[in-house]
Design a protein around this motif. Structure first.
Motif, mmCIF file in Angstrom:
data_model
loop_
_atom_site.group_PDB
_atom_site.id
_atom_site.type_symbol
_atom_site.label_atom_id
_atom_site.label_comp_id
_atom_site.label_asym_id
_atom_site.label_seq_id
_atom_site.Cartn_x
_atom_site.Cartn_y
_atom_site.Cartn_z
ATOM 1 N N GLU A 71 -23.994 -7.519 41.049
ATOM 2 C CA GLU A 71 -24.627 -7.655 39.729
ATOM 3 C C GLU A 71 -25.815 -8.637 39.805
ATOM 4 O O GLU A 71 -26.868 -8.398 39.218
ATOM 5 C CB GLU A 71 -23.599 -8.161 38.702
ATOM 6 C CG GLU A 71 -22.558 -7.139 38.295
ATOM 7 C CD GLU A 71 -23.211 -5.871 37.744
ATOM 8 O OE1 GLU A 71 -24.116 -5.977 36.889
ATOM 9 O OE2 GLU A 71 -22.834 -4.770 38.201
ATOM 10 N N LEU A 72 -25.605 -9.720 40.515
ATOM 11 C CA LEU A 72 -26.690 -10.702 40.649
ATOM 12 C C LEU A 72 -27.890 -10.088 41.373
ATOM 13 O O LEU A 72 -29.051 -10.331 41.014
ATOM 14 C CB LEU A 72 -26.201 -11.932 41.416
ATOM 15 C CG LEU A 72 -25.205 -12.833 40.677
ATOM 16 C CD1 LEU A 72 -24.695 -13.935 41.602
ATOM 17 C CD2 LEU A 72 -25.826 -13.462 39.439
ATOM 18 N N ILE A 73 -27.626 -9.289 42.428
ATOM 19 C CA ILE A 73 -28.727 -8.642 43.165
ATOM 20 C C ILE A 73 -29.447 -7.654 42.265
ATOM 21 O O ILE A 73 -30.684 -7.581 42.244
ATOM 22 C CB ILE A 73 -28.182 -7.952 44.433
ATOM 23 C CG1 ILE A 73 -27.654 -9.002 45.426
ATOM 24 C CG2 ILE A 73 -29.261 -7.109 45.105
ATOM 25 C CD1 ILE A 73 -26.879 -8.444 46.601
ATOM 26 N N LYS A 74 -28.688 -6.875 41.514
ATOM 27 C CA LYS A 74 -29.302 -5.875 40.620
ATOM 28 C C LYS A 74 -30.181 -6.532 39.566
ATOM 29 O O LYS A 74 -31.185 -5.959 39.122
ATOM 30 C CB LYS A 74 -28.216 -5.053 39.925
ATOM 31 C CG LYS A 74 -27.592 -3.975 40.790
ATOM 32 C CD LYS A 74 -26.561 -3.195 39.990
ATOM 33 C CE LYS A 74 -25.983 -2.049 40.809
ATOM 34 N NZ LYS A 74 -24.921 -1.328 40.060
ATOM 35 N N ARG A 84 -39.134 -13.513 44.327
ATOM 36 C CA ARG A 84 -39.501 -14.854 43.847
ATOM 37 C C ARG A 84 -38.420 -15.895 44.131
ATOM 38 O O ARG A 84 -38.711 -17.073 44.231
ATOM 39 C CB ARG A 84 -39.747 -14.809 42.335
ATOM 40 C CG ARG A 84 -40.940 -13.958 41.932
ATOM 41 C CD ARG A 84 -41.347 -14.209 40.484
ATOM 42 N NE ARG A 84 -42.423 -13.311 40.074
ATOM 43 C CZ ARG A 84 -42.235 -12.145 39.464
ATOM 44 N NH1 ARG A 84 -41.010 -11.744 39.179
ATOM 45 N NH2 ARG A 84 -43.254 -11.391 39.130
ATOM 46 N N THR A 85 -37.160 -15.453 44.177
ATOM 47 C CA THR A 85 -36.052 -16.412 44.340
ATOM 48 C C THR A 85 -35.191 -16.000 45.527
ATOM 49 O O THR A 85 -35.210 -14.839 45.957
ATOM 50 C CB THR A 85 -35.157 -16.427 43.076
ATOM 51 O OG1 THR A 85 -34.416 -15.192 43.033
ATOM 52 C CG2 THR A 85 -36.004 -16.555 41.815
ATOM 53 N N PRO A 86 -34.391 -16.936 46.036
ATOM 54 C CA PRO A 86 -33.502 -16.603 47.162
ATOM 55 C C PRO A 86 -32.172 -15.975 46.731
ATOM 56 O O PRO A 86 -31.239 -15.921 47.528
ATOM 57 C CB PRO A 86 -33.291 -17.957 47.837
ATOM 58 C CG PRO A 86 -33.475 -18.967 46.769
ATOM 59 C CD PRO A 86 -34.391 -18.384 45.747
ATOM 60 N N VAL A 87 -32.077 -15.516 45.461
ATOM 61 C CA VAL A 87 -30.797 -14.980 44.969
ATOM 62 C C VAL A 87 -30.334 -13.812 45.834
ATOM 63 O O VAL A 87 -29.183 -13.752 46.273
ATOM 64 C CB VAL A 87 -30.915 -14.560 43.484
ATOM 65 C CG1 VAL A 87 -29.696 -13.747 43.059
ATOM 66 C CG2 VAL A 87 -31.056 -15.791 42.599
ATOM 67 N N VAL A 135 -25.757 -12.911 51.953
ATOM 68 C CA VAL A 135 -25.041 -13.755 52.916
ATOM 69 C C VAL A 135 -23.587 -13.926 52.480
ATOM 70 O O VAL A 135 -22.649 -13.822 53.286
ATOM 71 C CB VAL A 135 -25.730 -15.127 53.068
ATOM 72 C CG1 VAL A 135 -24.880 -16.077 53.905
ATOM 73 C CG2 VAL A 135 -27.106 -14.968 53.697
ATOM 74 N N ALA A 136 -23.404 -14.163 51.163
ATOM 75 C CA ALA A 136 -22.035 -14.309 50.636
ATOM 76 C C ALA A 136 -21.238 -13.030 50.876
ATOM 77 O O ALA A 136 -20.079 -13.070 51.327
ATOM 78 C CB ALA A 136 -22.093 -14.644 49.152
ATOM 79 N N CYS A 137 -21.865 -11.862 50.597
ATOM 80 C CA CYS A 137 -21.182 -10.580 50.803
ATOM 81 C C CYS A 137 -20.834 -10.364 52.271
ATOM 82 O O CYS A 137 -19.805 -9.780 52.609
ATOM 83 C CB CYS A 137 -22.056 -9.424 50.310
ATOM 84 S SG CYS A 137 -22.213 -9.371 48.519
ATOM 85 N N THR A 138 -21.719 -10.845 53.167
ATOM 86 C CA THR A 138 -21.480 -10.697 54.607
ATOM 87 C C THR A 138 -20.148 -11.338 54.993
ATOM 88 O O THR A 138 -19.365 -10.767 55.768
ATOM 89 C CB THR A 138 -22.624 -11.352 55.398
ATOM 90 O OG1 THR A 138 -23.851 -10.740 55.024
ATOM 91 C CG2 THR A 138 -22.441 -11.208 56.897
ATOM 92 N N LEU A 155 -29.969 -2.158 49.999
ATOM 93 C CA LEU A 155 -31.118 -1.488 50.625
ATOM 94 C C LEU A 155 -32.289 -1.396 49.660
ATOM 95 O O LEU A 155 -33.432 -1.688 50.007
ATOM 96 C CB LEU A 155 -30.719 -0.086 51.105
ATOM 97 C CG LEU A 155 -29.803 -0.039 52.347
ATOM 98 C CD1 LEU A 155 -29.348 1.383 52.608
ATOM 99 C CD2 LEU A 155 -30.522 -0.580 53.567
ATOM 100 N N ALA A 156 -31.992 -0.975 48.421
ATOM 101 C CA ALA A 156 -33.070 -0.832 47.429
ATOM 102 C C ALA A 156 -33.670 -2.188 47.082
ATOM 103 O O ALA A 156 -34.886 -2.319 46.870
ATOM 104 C CB ALA A 156 -32.544 -0.143 46.172
ATOM 105 N N ALA A 157 -32.825 -3.222 47.039
ATOM 106 C CA ALA A 157 -33.295 -4.546 46.625
ATOM 107 C C ALA A 157 -34.206 -5.196 47.664
ATOM 108 O O ALA A 157 -35.025 -6.041 47.319
ATOM 109 C CB ALA A 157 -32.102 -5.461 46.355
ATOM 110 N N VAL A 158 -34.061 -4.764 48.929
ATOM 111 C CA VAL A 158 -34.856 -5.397 49.989
ATOM 112 C C VAL A 158 -35.957 -4.470 50.502
ATOM 113 O O VAL A 158 -37.127 -4.844 50.567
ATOM 114 C CB VAL A 158 -33.952 -5.836 51.167
ATOM 115 C CG1 VAL A 158 -34.795 -6.446 52.290
ATOM 116 C CG2 VAL A 158 -32.918 -6.837 50.689
ATOM 117 N N LEU A 159 -35.585 -3.227 50.858
ATOM 118 C CA LEU A 159 -36.560 -2.335 51.490
ATOM 119 C C LEU A 159 -37.675 -1.936 50.536
ATOM 120 O O LEU A 159 -38.802 -1.676 50.952
ATOM 121 C CB LEU A 159 -35.869 -1.073 52.032
ATOM 122 C CG LEU A 159 -34.778 -1.328 53.073
ATOM 123 C CD1 LEU A 159 -34.235 0.000 53.597
ATOM 124 C CD2 LEU A 159 -35.280 -2.164 54.235
#
Length: 1642
Positions: free
Chosen positions: A825-828, A836-839, A845-848, A870-874
């Motif tokens: 949810e936080l990533i979405k 802009r943020t390291p969220v 990392v937490a999910c890892t 994938l969508a949030a990064v790529l």
């Protein structure tokens, strides 16, 4: 005779003084001085006579002669007899006074002559000059100046005259009406007074010790009255200054009573001048002398002048002195000297005047006053001793001044006070506090342009204060008890942080001094000093500031060293530990820099040091006091986040060591109540403190956190914030964030055995209670970034803690899915348009860590997590590479961290399903991103894929052989990407294919560490993929296809091909082309399943060539043409030759395909050579432009054949065929180049070529000659002679070959390269070329002769037994009608010396005859053949038989002599080189050839100044060769050492030494050498024209007296006189220099 010639020489030089060039004038002056050194009296008389006879000579020219006379007199004063002295004095006196007007340069020069004579003949000079100084008659200006200068230069000789001079002078003062006369009287009185004072000061050495001051007092007082009462009031400023300068020295010689009487008028008179003159130095200097004189006589009237003096002098110091104006700085010094004089006599009144000025509103007044205070404290110390308390109390106001300039001045005063015991008085501590405050001033950014020259920054005040503090601590012993232990008080207050480094250094020095005094003296006496910081405060402060060791000028080292010195004062038990540990900490700082130091590691070292300290003390009460002090200091670090963060860690460490549970809870409660939650560093510090504390006090820590939330303090905080509605949400979120972070740190640090049972019940429950806000029972999503990041960090720390706590144990984390969903949810919630943020990164990392834990995620949850991440990064937009600065750097780092987090998460997910199906599932999600049309998405996806496949391979452990069913599809997905437009994608794609093939090998049963040679070869291909070179990409794709083709199982081949065909429509064109290459390569590799369909495929591809110009189409076309040609050679060649010229690109492609198979290629090349021989190279036709002339036009068939040859041989595969036909191809193409020089294209092809170049991409030029040159180049390259082609190209030979004028030079370069690099090819080449020597085409004869000539330069011709044949050929060409052929033939014969020197002796007579004939060639208007004959003969000489040479030696030497001075530099160079070589072989000729050497010697020496460097080198060589034959060892050595090729030459010095040896060995040749040099006086070269007179000058300098008579001086002087009028100053300078030297032969 000698006398008249010397005079004539001097006269010639003096005549030349009219030269306007300053360098020539200087040389004339030097020459006269040189003559004067030889015959001083004679020259002085000559100068005297010349000046008397040339009465009208302008004064600037007279000055040169007078200056020369002065130098001769000064250097030879002891040699002059009285009669000469008398003549000189009389002349100088007349010159000085001839003009009544003042003409300064002239009269000054004459005056200087008199002063020079006066050094030894003062009486004679005075006798003459006094005749010009008659009573009642105003003397000449320079008479007085001469007296003044004499009084300075000869004090003891002049002072006895001064009484009578003063007596005569005094009445004249009233007669002086003009300002300059008055000024010179003042100048004289000033210097008289100074010389009298010097005389009186050195009476013990004086000739008349009875002289007294009062001898002159009366006269000087009379002069004083005129100067002071009359002239000082003059309106002319320069005169007033002259008067003032005189009054100072005069005041010391006035009668005491008269001076006392004059002071009430004199001092105000001098002071009044300050208002009239901007330049005050001379006034101040004089005033200081007057004040010193007044004090010396004990003046009583000075008291009355004091106020006026102080009021006038004080403002002088208050105006800053500009360092760029030296007189302003000197004036300051003189005024300060005045204050010293006054302060020593009137200390009370001076202080009464100065101290109130310290309260002035003017900054300059305050600064100036402080400067004076420093002066008098230093220079009037005994008078100020009893005034110390008064002075100290007056400094209170300056200590509060805010001006940087005042501060600096105060620091300087404090420094002076310290040296004289002031700071031991009451008020000294205030002074020291001020000094420390200045040390603590903050740094300021540098100003671009200061408004004021004296503008000061706080940095410079700080710098001077730091230096002063250190100086007082280390060098002023009386300050030790003032500074120690007082300075300790400044360590803990936060406002003195910037001063910590100098404070610690000073305290350390003081403490060490105290230790030297006695064992216990360094202990801090708290009973005597209540204000000193406690041991706990000192320890805390010094430890905390050490956490930032490089701040504040490396305060860490200073703080730690001081801490070590104070060990006994902190706790007696610490000596052993700190003496061992502190040096190690200091060493760690010094070994690193601010950039290289790991802050985390450094803090860990300090915290360990703190732990060890607590353990060493082992005193619970001491630890409690320390932690209380630490908590007390927390508030003072509010502006220092890094230090405060570290202090929190120290508190946690100290609490961890406390045994009292109550104390721990009390301190934790206090920390929670007082923390500034809105600051990030504070939150971090608080959380890390709780974490460290939890190591030993987990229960108390968790209990205190839970209790705090329930406490009234927390509720009041929340309630208080809700009053301020704007702030409430934010502030509450910050408190919650801090508490969540505290739980995370507690989990991370807590003992693992206690942790698991508390995770869900205590830690997670409270974290979610703080994070999930509910309004009316409905969950509200927080928008606070801090809260999100703190939650993520805590979850991460908790997951890591669980992982490390498990170590193989079973633990089912029931809230795992809930936590993962929260992270998703936080990533979405993060925006997709920017990072802009390291969220994202931290949530991944937490999910890892979460996905590692049991239980497994469900498939929907896994899919949701994958797609979201994938969508949030790529899909993030690419980084803006144009941004710069820290923001851009931070963005780069955040982006890299986010990608890394995604890779780690995907690996973590893949680890849970490490099967082909799991891999397929992962790439089902990644596939669309890998094929994306957006570069940045594709690049990131392939990078992630490479990391995933490498991870899969590293973790794979196959127990049974199973099929890797999706290998083909995955290979097809990545292999075309090896040609992607992005270099990074290409690199990663190769890695992907590499990993996939190894995965396949593992599934086939090979061990994971098995290395397959072919697959390993893929890694080597990556280097070629760095640059987007299509050739390299094509080659790489082919290699990859070969590897894939051999490693893909048969059952996967069709799926691979089908998937690759899908790749043809890839949006990236590179990848589309790569797919084509892969398909073709695979088909070729896997056999002939489609072989029967080749004709159909070829026809399709042929038609495609015209439609699409793609690489894979072109390759197919080449294959087709090759197959057709193998069956129908003649038809294919005929049809292709019949294609219209120039060939289009498709036709060229087809030609190149014929080079595929060597046998076929050879047959086609033979056909083409045969067809070219059917036609002539060109036809001649009438030119319309040239009237009746003709032009050469190329024939078509040879042109087409040359183009075809070029295309075939440009294919690398043609190499074997070209090697077979090498001689025929080489000779045919070389003669083709020769035959097409200047040949034009037919008209129709010219117009077609013009149209083609204007319409589209240019086809290869059809120009006949350049076409043939290019074809020859490619033939050599393909025939294994690449180095030949490269060598010719690097020397510019290909361009020369095509240039009609330089063609033969190009041929020579080609022949030389062939001889060096392709020797074995030459016999057949020579055989094929020989018939061309008699060709009807002149150009072919030139080409062949040039080629053979250069071959003879190489030994390879002799080795191959071609020498005799070629030498006969060259000799036969000597009668050729073409001059160029004759010249080249001689060159070839000369080259035998290099190529086969041992054969020269055999054919010596024949070769020598050829060379002599060449020198006598009648049909040689430009001397080309002669030049070549000389050059060649130089090379041949050393190899010829002595008997062959001897007969011709003299003839050749005489024949070449005229060329030495030729206007053509090549002729000069060659003739001189040949002369050098002849000299080398002249042994046995004796006197005959020595005569030739002596005849040419001057010419060779002068041409060392030749404008052409190559001629100079030739002269150096020739002279080195001549040296041994000259019979003079000195000359031989000089020529050998000084005339080396690589050595520069100081010509003047060299010729000087040469002439010295010549005159020692050949003195009888002097006249002959001079005569030869005279010839060059008319040379057109300036440097040689200048060298010739210099040569003569050095000859006469070194000739001995016996041979001087040889010189015919009259014509020589006449010639030099004439050359003295040369237009070039450098020539005239050398002439003047030589004229001076002729004194040797007079």
């Amino acid at each position: 005779m000698m006398e008249s010639r010397l005079k004539r020489l001097a006269t010639t030089l003096m005549d030349a003084t009219t030269d306007k060039d300053p360098l020539v004038q200087e040389q004339i002056y030097n020459a006269l001085c040189y003559l004067g050194e030889s015959e001083p009296e004679e020259i002085l008389h000559a100068c005297d006579e010349y000046l008397r006879q040339h009465d009208k000579l302008a004064y600037p020219h007279r000055v040169i002669i007078l200056k020369a006379m002065e130098t001769v007199v000064r250097n030879n004063i002891s040699l002059l007899d009285k009669s000469t002295v008398k003549v000189v004095i009389f002349l100088a006196s007349n010159e000085m006074t001839k003009s009544k007007e003042v003409i300064r340069d002239w009269q000054q020069a004459a005056s200087s002559v008199l002063v020079a004579v006066g050094q030894c003949f003062i009486n004679k000079v005075m006798e003459e000059v006094l005749t010009k100084f008659q009573p009642g008659i105003l003397p000449h200006y320079f008479v007085l100046q001469t007296f003044a200068n004499l009084s300075v230069s000869n004090v003891f000789g002049m002072v006895p005259f001064l009484n009578s001079i003063l007596g005569t002078m005094l009445p004249m003062l009233g007669m002086a009406k003009q300002d300059h006369m008055k000024a010179v009287f003042c100048y004289a009185l000033q210097h008289f007074s100074e010389s009298i004072q010097e005389y009186l000061a050195n009476l013990d050495q004086a000739p008349d010790p009875t002289v007294r001051k009062d001898t002159f007092s009366a006269e000087l007082f009379s002069a004083y009255e005129v100067l002071f009462n009359s002239w000082l009031q003059h309106r002319e400023a320069k005169l007033r200054l002259a008067v003032v300068e005189a009054l100072g020295p005069m005041s010391h010689l006035l009668p005491a009573e008269k001076l006392e009487e004059q002071l009430p008028r004199l001092i105000p008179g001098i002071l009044s001048l300050y208002k009239k003159h901007t330049e005050a130095f001379y006034i101040s200097k004089s005033l200081c002398q007057i004040l010193e004189a007044s004090v010396d006589i004990g003046s009583r009237s000075l008291d009355a002048q004091l106020d006026a003096l102080l009021a006038t002098l004080h403002p002088q110091i208050c105006v800053p002195a500009d360092p760029a104006v030296p007189l302003a700085v000197k004036n300051h010094t003189e005024v300060l000297r005045c204050f010293t004089v006054l302060a020593c006599s009137f200390p009370d009144r001076v202080l009464a005047f100065l101290l109130p000025k310290l309260e002035s509103s003017s900054e300059r007044t305050r600064v100036g006053t402080l400067l004076i205070m420093r002066q008098i404290i230093n220079s009037a110390s005994s008078q100020m001793e009893i005034k110390k308390p008064f002075i100290m109390s007056s400094m209170k106001l300056p200590l509060q001044d805010s001006s940087n300039k005042v501060k600096r001045a105060v620091v300087q005063v404090i420094s002076a006070m310290a040296h004289h015991g002031y700071l031991e008085q009451p008020g000294g501590e205030a002074m020291m506090e001020f000094l420390v405050r200045q040390c603590a001033l903050p740094s300021q950014p540098p100003k671009k342009q200061p408004l004021d020259l004296d503008d000061l920054t706080s940095d410079s005040v700080q710098s001077i204060s730091v230096n002063t503090l250190f100086l007082l601590s280390t060098t002023v012993d009386r300050m030790n008890n003032v500074l120690w232990p007082y300075l300790l008080e400044f360590l803990t207050p936060i406002q003195f942080t910037n001063a910590l480094t100098p404070l610690c250094k000073s305290l350390m020095c003081l403490a060490m001094k105290k230790q030297e005094e006695g064992d216990n003296s360094s202990l801090i006496r708290y009973d005597l000093n209540a204000n000193l910081p406690s041991p706990y405060a000192l320890t805390t402060r010094l430890l905390v500031v050490s956490s930032q060791p490089y701040a504040g000028d490396s305060r860490g080292v200073a703080a730690l060293r001081l801490l070590a010195v104070l060990h006994a004062s902190v706790h007696p038990a610490l000596q052993l530990l700190w003496s061992k540990k502190v040096p190690l900490l200091v060493e760690h700082i010094e070994e690193n820099t601010e950039k290289s130091l790991s802050q985390k590691e450094w803090e860990e070292k300090l915290l360990l040091f703190l732990q060890e300290t607590l353990a060493a003390v082992a005193d619970s009460a001491w630890s409690c006091h320390l932690v209380a002090e630490m908590c007390r200091q927390l508030g003072s670090y509010n502006g220092f986040p890094l230090e405060k963060n570290f202090l929190y860690k120290c508190i946690g460490t100290t609490l961890g060591a406390c045994t009292s549970k109550d104390l721990v809870q009390k301190q934790l409660q206090e920390l929670l109540e007082t923390a500034r939650y809105h600051e990030e560093a504070e939150r971090e510090g608080l959380a890390s403190c709780f974490g460290i504390c939890a190591v030993n006090h987990l229960e108390e820590t968790l209990a205190k956190l839970e209790e705090f939330v329930r406490s009234d303090v927390f509720k009041k905080s929340v309630g208080l914030f809700s009053i301020f509605k704007d702030r409430s949400d934010s502030e509450v979120e910050k408190i919650k964030s801090s508490l969540i972070l505290c739980y995370g740190y507690v989990a991370a640090c807590a003992p693992k055995e206690l942790l698991l049972s508390r995770i869900e019940a205590d830690i997670l429950k409270n974290i979610f209670q703080y994070f999930n806000t509910k309004v009316l029972g409905i969950k509200v999503e927080t928008k606070d970034l801090t809260l999100k990041l703190c939650l993520i960090r805590s979850i991460c720390m908790i997951s890591q803690a669980i992982c490390s706590a498990l170590k193989g144990g079973d633990f089912v984390f029931s809230r795992k899915a809930e936590l993962v969903a929260q992270m998703v949810e936080l990533i979405k919630a993060e925006p997709l348009e920017a990072l802009r943020t390291p969220v994202r990164q931290r949530a991944m990392v937490a999910c890892t860590y979460l996905v590692i834990l049991e239980p497994h995620l469900s498939d929907p949850d896994r899919t949701e997590l994958l797609d979201t991440c994938l969508a949030a990064v790529l899909a993030l937009p690419p980084l803006d590479r144009e941004e710069n600065g820290e923001d851009a750097l931070n963005k780069d780092m955040l982006y890299a961290d986010t990608i890394s987090a995604l890779k780690d998460l995907l690996k973590s997910l893949l680890q849970r399903s490490l099967t082909p199906h799991g891999l397929q599932d992962m790439f089902a999600h990644l596939g669309p991103w890998i094929k994306s049309s957006k570069d940045h998405e594709r690049q990131r996806a392939v990078e992630v894929s490479a990391a995933l496949l490498d991870f899969y391979l590293s973790k794979l452990n196959v127990s049974t052989v199973i099929p890797f069913y999706n290998l083909g599809v995955l290979i097809a997905l990545f292999s075309p990407r090896c040609s992607d437009s992005l270099a990074s994608v290409r690199q990663h794609a190769v890695d992907c294919v590499h990993s996939l093939l190894y995965i396949q090998l593992c599934y086939e049963g090979f061990a994971r560490d098995h290395r397959d040679e072919m697959v390993e070869g893929l890694k080597a291909l990556k280097k070629g993929l760095e640059e987007p070179d299509f050739t390299v990409l094509f080659h790489t794709c082919t290699n990859i296809a070969m590897v894939v083709g051999k490693r893909v199982p048969p059952d996967q081949l069709m799926s691979l091909l089908l998937a690759l065909f899908e790749g043809l429509v890839d949006p990236d064109k590179n990848c589309s082309r790569a797919a084509t290459v892969m398909i073709n390569s695979l088909l070729k590799e896997r056999g002939g399943v489609l072989q029967e369909k080749v004709p159909d495929i070829m026809s399709i591809i042929h038609s495609k060539l015209e439609e699409v110009d793609e690489e894979h189409i072109r390759k197919a076309a080449q294959q087709t043409v090759y197959i057709l040609a193998a069956q129908h050679k003649s038809v294919v060649v005929s049809s292709l030759l019949g294609t219209s010229l120039p060939f289009d690109s498709h036709t060229c492609t087809m030609w190149r395909s014929l080079a595929t198979e060597p046998t076929l290629t050879r047959q086609i090349l033979e056909q083409l050579l045969e067809r070219m021989s059917r036609d002539v190279p060109y036809k001649e036709s009438k030119s319309f432009l040239l009237g009746s002339g003709t032009e050469r036009v190329a024939t078509l068939l040879p042109l087409a054949v040359i183009s075809a040859l070029y295309e075939i041989m440009s294919a690398p595969e043609a190499a074997p065929a070209v090697l077979d036909l090498y001689p025929a191809l080489f000779v045919t193409l070389l003669l083709r180049v020769s035959s097409t020089l200047g040949v034009q294209l037919p008209k129709n092809l010219q117009s077609k070529e013009r149209r083609g170049s204007s319409q589209g991409p240019a086809l290869r030029s059809l120009h006949p000659c350049s076409c043939a040159v290019e074809t020859l180049q490619v033939m050599l390259t393909r025939g294994g002679s690449e180095e030949v082609a490269r060598a010719v190209g690097s020397a510019g030979g290909w361009d020369l070959l095509a240039a009609p004028e330089r063609h033969h030079d190009g041929v020579a370069l080609l022949a030389g390269a062939m001889a060096r690099l392709a020797g074995p090819r030459l016999p057949l080449v020579v055989k094929n070329l020989l018939p061309s020597l008699s060709s009807i085409f002149e150009s072919q004869r030139v080409t062949t002769t040039a080629f053979f000539a250069e071959l003879l330069n190489s030994n390879v011709v002799n080795d191959l037994m071609l020498l005799e044949t070629m030498m006969d050929s060259m000799t036969g060409r000597q009668k050729d009608s073409c001059t160029l052929v004759r010249m080249l033939a001689l060159r070839g014969l000369g080259n035998i010396a290099s190529g086969a020197p041992e054969k020269v002796r055999k054919h010596g007579a024949k070769l020598l005859a050829s060379m002599v004939n060449g020198m006598d060639d009648k049909d040689d208007p430009h001397n080309l053949v002669a030049l070549e004959a000389m050059s060649s003969l130089s090379k041949l000489l050393e190899h010829l038989e002595q008997r062959d040479i001897q007969s011709m030696l003299l003839h050749i030497a005489i024949r070449i002599r005229p060329f030495f001075d030729s206007e053509q530099p090549d002729l000069r160079r060659s003739s001189i080189l040949l002369f050098g070589n002849l000299s080398k072989l002249s042994e046995g000729q004796g006197e005959v050839f020595l005569e030739q050497i002596l005849n040419g010697l001057v010419t060779l020496l002068l041409h060392l100044q030749d404008p052409r460097p190559d001629v100079v080198r030739a002269c150096k060589f020739a002279l080195r060769m001549c040296g041994p034959s000259m019979g003079c060892e000195g000359l031989r050595e000089m020529f050998l050492n000084h005339l080396r090729e690589d050595r520069g030459l100081h010509y003047g010095e060299f010729i000087n030494h040469v002439c010295k040896h010549l005159m020692q060995s050949y003195p009888e040749m002097l006249n002959r050498l001079i005569s030869t040099n005279l010839f060059y006086f008319k040379s057109s070269w300036v440097d040689i024209r200048a060298a010739a007179p210099m040569f003569i000058g050095f000859l006469v300098l070194h000739v001995d007296e016996d041979h001087c008579q040889q010189v015919d001086l009259d014509p020589l002087i006449s010639a030099l006189n004439l050359l003295l009028k040369d237009p070039v100053p450098a020539v005239r300078v050398k002439v003047a220099e030589t004229l001076g030297r002729l004194v040797r032969v007079l």
